[in-house]
Enzyme design. Structure first.
Site, mmCIF file in Angstrom:
data_model
loop_
_atom_site.group_PDB
_atom_site.id
_atom_site.type_symbol
_atom_site.label_atom_id
_atom_site.label_comp_id
_atom_site.label_asym_id
_atom_site.label_seq_id
_atom_site.Cartn_x
_atom_site.Cartn_y
_atom_site.Cartn_z
ATOM 1 N N ASN A 108 0.835 -1.198 0.000
ATOM 2 C CA ASN A 108 0.000 0.000 0.000
ATOM 3 C C ASN A 108 0.869 1.246 0.000
ATOM 4 O O ASN A 108 1.962 1.260 0.555
ATOM 5 C CB ASN A 108 -0.961 -0.014 1.192
ATOM 6 C CG ASN A 108 -0.408 0.725 2.401
ATOM 7 O OD1 ASN A 108 -0.505 1.944 2.506
ATOM 8 N ND2 ASN A 108 0.204 -0.034 3.318
ATOM 9 N N PHE A 112 -1.934 8.080 4.393
ATOM 10 C CA PHE A 112 -2.772 8.647 5.467
ATOM 11 C C PHE A 112 -4.037 9.299 4.904
ATOM 12 O O PHE A 112 -4.420 10.411 5.310
ATOM 13 C CB PHE A 112 -1.988 9.680 6.288
ATOM 14 C CG PHE A 112 -0.962 9.122 7.235
ATOM 15 C CD1 PHE A 112 -0.826 7.758 7.455
ATOM 16 C CD2 PHE A 112 -0.101 9.976 7.915
ATOM 17 C CE1 PHE A 112 0.141 7.258 8.333
ATOM 18 C CE2 PHE A 112 0.861 9.490 8.794
ATOM 19 C CZ PHE A 112 0.980 8.133 8.999
ATOM 20 N N SER A 170 5.085 5.043 8.927
ATOM 21 C CA SER A 170 4.559 4.788 7.583
ATOM 22 C C SER A 170 5.583 5.232 6.554
ATOM 23 O O SER A 170 6.146 6.327 6.660
ATOM 24 C CB SER A 170 3.256 5.558 7.356
ATOM 25 O OG SER A 170 2.904 5.525 5.989
ATOM 26 N N ASN A 172 4.845 6.007 3.544
ATOM 27 C CA ASN A 172 4.112 6.650 2.452
ATOM 28 C C ASN A 172 3.897 8.146 2.628
ATOM 29 O O ASN A 172 3.224 8.771 1.814
ATOM 30 C CB ASN A 172 2.771 5.946 2.267
ATOM 31 C CG ASN A 172 2.953 4.473 1.947
ATOM 32 O OD1 ASN A 172 3.782 4.114 1.116
ATOM 33 N ND2 ASN A 172 2.213 3.614 2.625
ATOM 34 N N THR A 173 4.438 8.720 3.693
ATOM 35 C CA THR A 173 4.459 10.173 3.873
ATOM 36 C C THR A 173 5.919 10.589 3.867
ATOM 37 O O THR A 173 6.668 10.244 4.784
ATOM 38 C CB THR A 173 3.790 10.583 5.196
ATOM 39 O OG1 THR A 173 2.415 10.183 5.166
ATOM 40 C CG2 THR A 173 3.867 12.083 5.398
ATOM 41 N N LYS A 206 4.489 3.382 17.277
ATOM 42 C CA LYS A 206 4.585 2.372 16.230
ATOM 43 C C LYS A 206 5.828 2.624 15.400
ATOM 44 O O LYS A 206 6.007 3.721 14.853
ATOM 45 C CB LYS A 206 3.343 2.399 15.334
ATOM 46 C CG LYS A 206 3.293 1.242 14.334
ATOM 47 C CD LYS A 206 1.919 1.119 13.708
ATOM 48 C CE LYS A 206 1.826 -0.121 12.838
ATOM 49 N NZ LYS A 206 0.452 -0.337 12.337
ATOM 50 N N ASN A 235 5.502 -1.661 11.605
ATOM 51 C CA ASN A 235 4.729 -1.205 10.455
ATOM 52 C C ASN A 235 5.147 -1.990 9.212
ATOM 53 O O ASN A 235 5.874 -2.976 9.304
ATOM 54 C CB ASN A 235 4.947 0.306 10.271
ATOM 55 C CG ASN A 235 3.729 0.998 9.673
ATOM 56 O OD1 ASN A 235 3.095 0.490 8.760
ATOM 57 N ND2 ASN A 235 3.418 2.176 10.181
#
Length: 350
Positions: A108, A112, A170, A172-173, A206, A235
């Site tokens: 993925n 967010f 994450s 993805n940021t 996390k 994660n």
């Protein structure tokens, strides 16, 4: 499990994100049901909270706190909603969610995507008593001050949460994982703890699995110094073990079965680095009671699922709990808490 096996081909014929939204819509129609009953073998206490089962739902499934009550009714001992950011954001361009069926994995790069903390707060404020709901908070992608975003998230969500999770892991940021650096993490967690104030909910952190040994020790030292209540390990990963799916080269975080060895290794690393001073919650590649049991023996007090549900369906939740109960009793433990970290105790005896 049998029903899901029949439905799975139709679900997998849909785009992964559309299938997810369809699942959320179906859960909205489902009666809430009762939270899982307390089982003396499975019940455990972590960070001052009494969990009826150690099997929880990881953040990312119920991003906007829409269906936490029906999810608790599926047998989860706790549900973590989010990641929620102060302001709504659309996330990354689609497609951004990929099933790797041959690998029982998911990639993925959602970014967010969520409707913001205010909208979720309105739903959480209507929550009925019963069940443990954690709230995972993050920073907006375009924020000029990400630490301020986390502090704001704590102030907004603390009154509604049984626990809060600070998500800085994450992939993805852009730049978010830089907050795992020792100096930045110290500043962030100090701000978060201050924003919580006295009497607020426990705070969990996390972390990513893609860490060097020195990173692990630095994070452990900061978490202990700031007296955080637990660590979630881990994660998704940006690494790519051998994969068979045509989506193997997609950008984003990899979860599911291929993450299992790395997530287990990182859990052991954090157990050693914290010397058992901080409760650990295991996530990543858990798809059976045996997987969950390995994490508990390696030092996890709780476990979280997500990607495995895509491939095995909602019946997996109760199946893992039943398998855990059987494993604990078979190995002579009165309850799950007794088994936490028993792997290292056995190693010392050898």
């Amino acid at each position: 499990m049998a029903l899901y096996s029949l439905l799975r081909p139709a679900i997998f014929a849909l785009d992964a994100e559309k299938a997810h939204r369809l699942t959320i819509a179906a859960l909205k129609l489902k009666p809430a049901g009762r939270p899982v009953a307390v089982d003396p073998v499975l019940a455990t206490r972590v960070a001052g909270l009494d969990f009826p089962s150690p099997v929880g739902l990881a953040a990312g499934f119920d991003k906007d706190a829409e269906v936490f009550a029906p999810l608790l009714g599926l047998g989860f001992g706790f549900v973590e909603v989010g990641t929620l950011t102060p302001r709504p954001q659309a996330g990354n361009p689609k497609p951004r969610l990929f099933r790797l069926a041959e690998d029982e994995a998911v990639i993925n790069r959602m970014g967010f995507n969520n409707g913001g903390q205010d909208a979720a707060a309105a739903r959480l404020a209507r929550r009925q008593p019963g069940g443990i709901v954690g709230i995972n908070i993050g920073a907006n992608k375009d924020s000029a001050d990400r630490i301020a975003d986390y502090a704001q998230g704590v102030r907004a969500m603390a009154p509604l949460a049984d626990y809060l999770t600070v998500n800085i892991s994450s992939p993805n940021t852009p730049g978010l994982r830089a907050l795992q650096d020792k100096g930045a993490l110290t500043e962030l967690l100090a701000a978060v703890v201050e924003a919580r104030g006295a009497g607020g909910p426990p705070i969990f952190l996390k972390v990513a699995p893609d860490l060097e040994p020195m990173d692990v020790q630095d994070i452990a030292d900061v978490v202990i110094a700031q007296r955080l209540d637990a660590l979630i390990v881990s994660n998704t990963t940006i690494s790519r073990p051998p994969l068979r799916s045509r989506y193997a080269k997609e950008m984003g975080g990899l979860s599911g079965a291929p993450l299992k060895p790395l997530a287990l290794k990182r859990l052991r690393d954090f157990r050693r680095a914290t010397e058992g001073q901080v409760p650990l919650i295991a996530a990543g590649g858990i798809a059976s009671g045996a997987d969950a049991w390995a994490r508990i023996k390696a030092g996890a007090s709780l476990v979280q699922l997500y990607s495995a549900l895509v491939f095995h369906g909602p019946g997996l939740v109760r199946r893992i709990a039943e398998e855990l109960r059987d494993l604990a009793q078979r190995e002579g433990f009165a309850n799950i808490a007794e088994a936490v970290g028993s792997e290292e105790r056995n190693d010392r005896l050898v």
